[in-house]
Design an enzyme around this catalytic site. Structure first.
Site, PDB file in Angstrom:
ATOM      1  N   ASP A 186       0.886  -1.168   0.000  1.00 46.33           N
ATOM      2  CA  ASP A 186       0.000   0.000   0.000  1.00 46.33           C
ATOM      3  C   ASP A 186       0.922   1.215   0.000  1.00 46.33           C
ATOM      4  OD1 ASP A 186      -2.292   1.629   0.202  1.00 46.33           O
ATOM      5  OD2 ASP A 186      -2.079   1.708   2.384  1.00 46.33           O
TER       6      ASP A 186
ATOM      7  N   GLU B  83      -1.598  -1.524  -5.118  1.00 42.65           N
ATOM      8  CA  GLU B  83      -2.820  -0.805  -5.471  1.00 42.65           C
ATOM      9  C   GLU B  83      -2.560   0.160  -6.625  1.00 42.65           C
ATOM     10  OE1 GLU B  83      -5.861   0.323  -2.330  1.00 42.65           O
ATOM     11  OE2 GLU B  83      -4.931   2.241  -2.778  1.00 42.65           O
TER      12      GLU B  83
ATOM     13  N   ASP C 133      -2.478   0.956   7.384  1.00 40.38           N
ATOM     14  CA  ASP C 133      -1.716   0.814   6.144  1.00 40.38           C
ATOM     15  C   ASP C 133      -1.264  -0.633   5.930  1.00 40.38           C
ATOM     16  OD1 ASP C 133      -1.625   3.626   5.166  1.00 40.38           O
ATOM     17  OD2 ASP C 133      -0.628   3.941   7.095  1.00 40.38           O
TER      18      ASP C 133
END
Length: 171
Positions: free
Chosen positions: A7, A66, A138
């Protein structure tokens, strides 16, 4: 198969490592690469070094990250894209294949709805991986990305194994 989820962020980059064994996913590790300093080039270098270290430490076979989404603040979106880029380069420098997923797809895979909030993602990641508590936000997002990739891989393997239709069923 060890899968690394990332992430990305220019201040905090979350990571999560899972072991995907068939349809079962086991927690291996997770955490955050905390970025210090104000100069963007220095922060990007820290992201690169941190992701490289995680890859060396856990030796995953694949990395999932992502995709960039358009944020309200264009400057923040650009910095996120740069952090994402250096994480991808760190992966490719280690000959690690990279797979990208939209945030909505990650939430759909883990929570069951693409509009889930961070708390729902944290909760479901903890449930799926049987964690004793909630991971940091996170790190939970990174684990969710790794889980999304694991689910996608299973679907792709099943599709590849389907050789044709026979009496209304795939074989």
């Amino acid at each position: 198969m060890l899968i690394l989820g990332i992430d990305p962020g220019s201040r905090v980059t979350g990571y999560g490592v899972i072991n995907a064994v068939g349809s079962r996913n086991e927690y291996v590790a997770s955490g955050c690469i905390r970025i210090k300093g104000d100069e963007l080039p220095d922060r990007l270098n820290q992201v690169f070094d941190g992701v490289t270290e995680v890859i060396r430490q856990f030796s995953p076979q694949e990395m999932a990250i992502e995709q960039v989404f358009m944020a309200r603040n264009a400057d923040s979106a650009l910095k996120l894209g740069q952090a994402r880029g250096v994480a991808i380069v760190a992966s490719t420098q280690q000959s690690l294949p990279v797979f990208e997923y939209a945030a909505r797809a990650v939430k759909q895979a883990v929570v069951g709805k693409g509009s889930a909030d961070k708390a729902q993602v944290q909760h479901m990641v903890a449930q799926i991986l049987k964690l004793p508590g909630l991971p940091q936000a996170d790190a939970a997002d990174a684990l969710a990305i790794a889980l999304c990739h694991a689910h996608t891989r299973i679907g792709m393997v099943k599709m590849a194994g389907a050789t044709g239709r026979r009496q209304g069923r795939w074989r």
